[in-house]
Design a protein around this motif. Sequence first.
Motif, PDB file in Angstrom:
ATOM      1  N   VAL A 203     -35.612  34.403   6.403  1.00 37.88           N
ATOM      2  CA  VAL A 203     -35.412  32.948   6.384  1.00 37.88           C
ATOM      3  C   VAL A 203     -36.184  32.288   7.523  1.00 37.88           C
ATOM      4  O   VAL A 203     -36.817  31.241   7.346  1.00 37.88           O
ATOM      5  CB  VAL A 203     -33.907  32.616   6.465  1.00 37.88           C
ATOM      6  CG1 VAL A 203     -33.693  31.118   6.636  1.00 37.88           C
ATOM      7  CG2 VAL A 203     -33.185  33.112   5.209  1.00 37.88           C
TER       8      VAL A 203
ATOM      9  N   HIS B 159     -39.225  29.287   7.368  1.00 39.64           N
ATOM     10  CA  HIS B 159     -38.319  28.160   7.600  1.00 39.64           C
ATOM     11  C   HIS B 159     -38.882  26.835   7.095  1.00 39.64           C
ATOM     12  O   HIS B 159     -38.136  25.907   6.825  1.00 39.64           O
ATOM     13  CB  HIS B 159     -37.994  28.044   9.095  1.00 39.64           C
ATOM     14  CG  HIS B 159     -39.173  27.654   9.940  1.00 39.64           C
ATOM     15  ND1 HIS B 159     -40.101  28.575  10.382  1.00 39.64           N
ATOM     16  CD2 HIS B 159     -39.586  26.443  10.403  1.00 39.64           C
ATOM     17  CE1 HIS B 159     -41.034  27.958  11.096  1.00 39.64           C
ATOM     18  NE2 HIS B 159     -40.749  26.676  11.125  1.00 39.64           N
TER      19      HIS B 159
ATOM     20  N   HIS C  23     -40.012  24.828   1.220  1.00 38.97           N
ATOM     21  CA  HIS C  23     -39.088  23.896   0.588  1.00 38.97           C
ATOM     22  C   HIS C  23     -38.523  24.412  -0.729  1.00 38.97           C
ATOM     23  O   HIS C  23     -38.011  23.630  -1.527  1.00 38.97           O
ATOM     24  CB  HIS C  23     -39.780  22.545   0.367  1.00 38.97           C
ATOM     25  CG  HIS C  23     -40.000  21.802   1.650  1.00 38.97           C
ATOM     26  ND1 HIS C  23     -40.488  20.526   1.694  1.00 38.97           N
ATOM     27  CD2 HIS C  23     -39.800  22.164   2.938  1.00 38.97           C
ATOM     28  CE1 HIS C  23     -40.585  20.127   2.957  1.00 38.97           C
ATOM     29  NE2 HIS C  23     -40.180  21.114   3.719  1.00 38.97           N
TER      30      HIS C  23
ATOM     31  N   GLU D 176     -35.749  25.803  -2.969  1.00 34.67           N
ATOM     32  CA  GLU D 176     -34.296  25.662  -2.858  1.00 34.67           C
ATOM     33  C   GLU D 176     -33.665  26.970  -2.400  1.00 34.67           C
ATOM     34  O   GLU D 176     -32.741  26.979  -1.585  1.00 34.67           O
ATOM     35  CB  GLU D 176     -33.709  25.245  -4.209  1.00 34.67           C
ATOM     36  CG  GLU D 176     -32.205  25.025  -4.178  1.00 34.67           C
ATOM     37  CD  GLU D 176     -31.657  24.619  -5.536  1.00 34.67           C
ATOM     38  OE1 GLU D 176     -30.428  24.677  -5.711  1.00 34.67           O
ATOM     39  OE2 GLU D 176     -32.458  24.242  -6.418  1.00 34.67           O
ATOM     40  N   LYS D 177     -34.201  28.088  -2.919  1.00 32.07           N
ATOM     41  CA  LYS D 177     -33.716  29.402  -2.504  1.00 32.07           C
ATOM     42  C   LYS D 177     -34.908  30.329  -2.286  1.00 32.07           C
ATOM     43  O   LYS D 177     -35.779  30.448  -3.149  1.00 32.07           O
ATOM     44  CB  LYS D 177     -32.776  30.001  -3.558  1.00 32.07           C
ATOM     45  CG  LYS D 177     -31.452  29.267  -3.692  1.00 32.07           C
ATOM     46  CD  LYS D 177     -30.496  30.025  -4.592  1.00 32.07           C
ATOM     47  CE  LYS D 177     -29.141  29.339  -4.645  1.00 32.07           C
ATOM     48  NZ  LYS D 177     -28.164  30.115  -5.457  1.00 32.07           N
TER      49      LYS D 177
ATOM     50  N   ASN E 156     -29.146  29.703   0.573  1.00 31.45           N
ATOM     51  CA  ASN E 156     -30.587  29.420   0.584  1.00 31.45           C
ATOM     52  C   ASN E 156     -31.439  30.651   0.285  1.00 31.45           C
ATOM     53  O   ASN E 156     -32.628  30.670   0.559  1.00 31.45           O
ATOM     54  CB  ASN E 156     -31.002  28.837   1.937  1.00 31.45           C
ATOM     55  CG  ASN E 156     -30.698  29.777   3.098  1.00 31.45           C
ATOM     56  OD1 ASN E 156     -30.012  30.787   2.932  1.00 31.45           O
ATOM     57  ND2 ASN E 156     -31.198  29.448   4.275  1.00 31.45           N
TER      58      ASN E 156
END
Length: 412
Positions: free
Chosen positions: A359, A363, A366, A368-369, A396
Amino acid sequence: MNNAFEVVLIQILQRGEGIMHFGILVVEGPCSLMASRLQGWFDKQVQEILAPSGETLTIINAGQHKEVERFDRWLCVVNCDGHVDREESSIHGAAIGLAKRTGVPIFPVVSDLTNFGDLAPPYLSTFNGFQHTLGEPLDELGNLLLENMELLPSKRKIFISYARHESRAIALQLQQRLAARWYQAFLDTHTIRPGTNFQETLMQELSDSDLVILLDSPDIKNRPWVLEEIAFADRACLGTLQVVWPGHRRTIGAGFSEPLFLQEYGETPFLNPEALPKDQCLRPKILDDIISLVAHQRASAFRNREARMVDSVVKSVQTLGWNAVKHSGRYLALTKNEKLIPMETVLGLPDALRIQHAVERHHGCHLEKLPLLYDSQAITNAMADHLSFLEEGLGNIALISPQEVSPWIGQI
């Protein structure tokens, strides 16, 4: 994903930006050979793997220490046996000082850890050293460096497969030796708690391992659980180090295995040959050789297994019109028209720390997951529930098996 963000990411890839350039700053005297030896080792291990993504790994010396600014990720190796200047005001001190201020990992290398205080400069007294002599292979040190650059998993998990009635004491010897070299050694009698579904847990632990050590003793062929472990390791492309007993014909079934024949050591390989087979122990030299071979095989075993999982995914997404670039040990960059999907790749179980690193690496994405590709073979129901809990709790990430990639990406 936000369309404007997708366009920017595609442009970044086309310009060659956002691609990792790794560096190793080697501090040593002018007549020392650590830098050239490391360069040769990395040329064999990773340069070919990094090339498809345009990434590089470069080794520089203390006189070039200001060039570290061009690296996205770097670390420092100090060859303390190589006439390193003990004054912080020297060029060596300046290079190490830069590494300390930057907070990158520093590896002081000495020939004798018990004499670390005399061999290492005083300004390295707060760092753990690594013991290595000039004639030894570089695999262990090289693997540690790869782990710190996230080019090799850092959990170092080894599965010991054996027949208890023939090699219990040797399995315990290996577990202790491996632990001393920062490995997690899975041993059924010492790792699985009472009341646990034994065979389910065995296969899950095997799937989550980097390498298998098979103690190939005479009665292995009559132990169905061990044979099942060998077959699973073969299907999963797990690397196997096969320690073959004297007078015993090597067990067939481990396709990705390398043998170590105990009979090649001449005299009996056992310290106590008069003991019962389950109580016999190997000589220290043989144990050292096994640990050295584990270090030697681990990186190549990881690449083979990664290729097995990732290559099938690459083929499936290409049939859907996507291009895929592998960033070894980390993720696949999937592109189509003006879309970019970074798909993290995880061998074994995706634990919370590995998910965090994924993640953080993306970072700015964009999506969603963020998709995390993982090998779902042999995962127990309890672990599947735990992964679902993490997935739902974080919100996420999307944990995806290779079989689920095509349906998932078809929805993008």
